[in-house]
Motif scaffolding. Structure first.
Motif, mmCIF file in Angstrom:
data_model
loop_
_atom_site.group_PDB
_atom_site.id
_atom_site.type_symbol
_atom_site.label_atom_id
_atom_site.label_comp_id
_atom_site.label_asym_id
_atom_site.label_seq_id
_atom_site.Cartn_x
_atom_site.Cartn_y
_atom_site.Cartn_z
ATOM 1 N N CYS A 99 -80.564 -71.851 -53.923
ATOM 2 C CA CYS A 99 -81.185 -72.062 -55.232
ATOM 3 C C CYS A 99 -80.429 -71.380 -56.360
ATOM 4 O O CYS A 99 -80.606 -71.733 -57.527
ATOM 5 C CB CYS A 99 -82.632 -71.568 -55.204
ATOM 6 N N CYS A 100 -79.604 -70.400 -56.044
ATOM 7 C CA CYS A 100 -78.846 -69.690 -57.080
ATOM 8 C C CYS A 100 -77.380 -70.094 -57.092
ATOM 9 O O CYS A 100 -76.542 -69.403 -57.660
ATOM 10 C CB CYS A 100 -78.955 -68.186 -56.873
ATOM 11 N N ASP A 101 -77.060 -71.202 -56.448
ATOM 12 C CA ASP A 101 -75.684 -71.667 -56.361
ATOM 13 C C ASP A 101 -75.435 -72.718 -57.432
ATOM 14 O O ASP A 101 -76.357 -73.357 -57.922
ATOM 15 C CB ASP A 101 -75.435 -72.275 -54.975
ATOM 16 N N GLY A 122 -78.557 -67.554 -52.601
ATOM 17 C CA GLY A 122 -79.971 -67.805 -52.824
ATOM 18 C C GLY A 122 -80.786 -66.565 -52.550
ATOM 19 O O GLY A 122 -80.269 -65.455 -52.448
ATOM 20 N N HIS A 123 -82.084 -66.771 -52.430
ATOM 21 C CA HIS A 123 -82.995 -65.666 -52.153
ATOM 22 C C HIS A 123 -84.154 -66.205 -51.334
ATOM 23 O O HIS A 123 -84.252 -67.415 -51.084
ATOM 24 C CB HIS A 123 -83.486 -65.020 -53.456
ATOM 25 N N SER A 127 -81.792 -68.054 -47.878
ATOM 26 C CA SER A 127 -80.680 -67.305 -48.457
ATOM 27 C C SER A 127 -79.394 -67.604 -47.695
ATOM 28 O O SER A 127 -79.056 -66.898 -46.735
ATOM 29 C CB SER A 127 -80.966 -65.795 -48.410
ATOM 30 N N ARG A 221 -74.836 -65.390 -58.083
ATOM 31 C CA ARG A 221 -76.179 -64.827 -58.179
ATOM 32 C C ARG A 221 -76.727 -64.930 -59.609
ATOM 33 O O ARG A 221 -77.909 -64.806 -59.822
ATOM 34 C CB ARG A 221 -76.159 -63.360 -57.747
ATOM 35 N N ALA A 223 -76.445 -67.591 -61.570
ATOM 36 C CA ALA A 223 -76.792 -68.951 -61.972
ATOM 37 C C ALA A 223 -78.296 -69.119 -61.973
ATOM 38 O O ALA A 223 -78.997 -68.562 -61.133
ATOM 39 C CB ALA A 223 -76.159 -69.957 -61.020
ATOM 40 N N PRO A 224 -78.821 -69.876 -62.928
ATOM 41 C CA PRO A 224 -80.274 -70.048 -62.982
ATOM 42 C C PRO A 224 -80.802 -70.837 -61.804
ATOM 43 O O PRO A 224 -80.160 -71.763 -61.332
ATOM 44 C CB PRO A 224 -80.469 -70.832 -64.285
ATOM 45 N N GLY A 225 -81.959 -70.450 -61.304
ATOM 46 C CA GLY A 225 -82.595 -71.210 -60.239
ATOM 47 C C GLY A 225 -83.418 -72.339 -60.833
ATOM 48 O O GLY A 225 -83.566 -72.451 -62.033
#
Length: 226
Positions: A99-101, A122-123, A127, A221, A223-225
């Motif tokens: 999700c943060c990629d 991601g988280h 992740s 890390r 980048a917007p989710g």
């Protein structure tokens, strides 16, 4: 390894023809896409960056195509949800972007291959993590799970895959430039330049953009989710 774009097309979109996808599907990018798939890719990249103007940017124009493309053409830092997807054909395991990629950060993989120890994409709850142990790279599908599927390959293999992924991205950009010339002739140069900047690639030699455009690379890390 394949560069993939996360699809985000507004409901009722009718500015140009787009292929049908489920929202947040991954579209592999290459020079083999159909015109409708290119249309979906361009619409998604513009949609991910569809932000209202602030004090430092011009106001959103009234013309529908120009209004939709406004964020793509005026934002300093562009976001392209997706990333590099890796599949092991021997096991069927697929390592997907988190999700943060974002594809704007795909060159982080080269820095990782050159000596980085870890890349997180991601988280919780999913992740994806890339780790390097000497000459071996381990791609963990979900770092939140102790029994997560993994893909292991050598750094040499990773570099070969990255070269192929870059060719896929460059081929897509060349195809998109031709599509833009035909479908968005009034916005051809700025949209082509924005796509090149978003994908951290030089503009295609045959495009109306004469000089390479580069994007300021941010950490994956950062980048917007969605």
């Amino acid at each position: 390894m394949q560069p993939v774009l996360e699809i985000l097309i507004p409901d009722g979109f009718d500015l140009w023809r787009v292929a049908e996808f489920n929202r947040f599907d991954f579209l592999p990018l290459s020079g083999e896409l159909s015109p409708a798939e290119v249309g979906a890719a361009v619409a998604s990249i513009a949609s991910w960056n569809d932000a209202d103007s602030d004090g430092g940017r011009p106001p959103r124009p009234a013309d529908p195509p120009a209004s939709f493309l406004h964020g793509l053409l005026t934002l300093e830092d562009l976001f392209v949800a997706g990333g590099l997807q890796v599949t092991d054909p021997s096991t069927g395991v697929t390592f997907q972007p988190g999700c943060c990629d974002g594809l704007e950060d795909w060159r982080d993989w080269h820095r990782f291959a050159d000596g980085g120890s870890l890349l997180g994409f991601g988280h919780d709850p999913v992740s994806p993590v890339a780790e390097r142990f000497g000459c071996t790279v381990r791609l963990t599908v979900n770092g939140e799970q102790s029994d997560s599927p993994v893909i292991e390959l050598s750094v040499t293999e990773l570099r070969t895959l990255l070269d192929a992924a870059e060719r896929h991205l460059a081929d897509f950009l060349a195809l998109a430039a031709d599509w833009i010339l035909q479908r968005l002739p009034g916005h051809c140069a700025p949209v082509t330049a924005a796509l090149a900047r978003a994908l951290d690639l030089p503009a295609p030699a045959s495009s109306p953009v004469s000089s390479p455009a580069r994007v300021t690379v941010r950490s994956a890390r950062g980048a917007p989710g969605r």
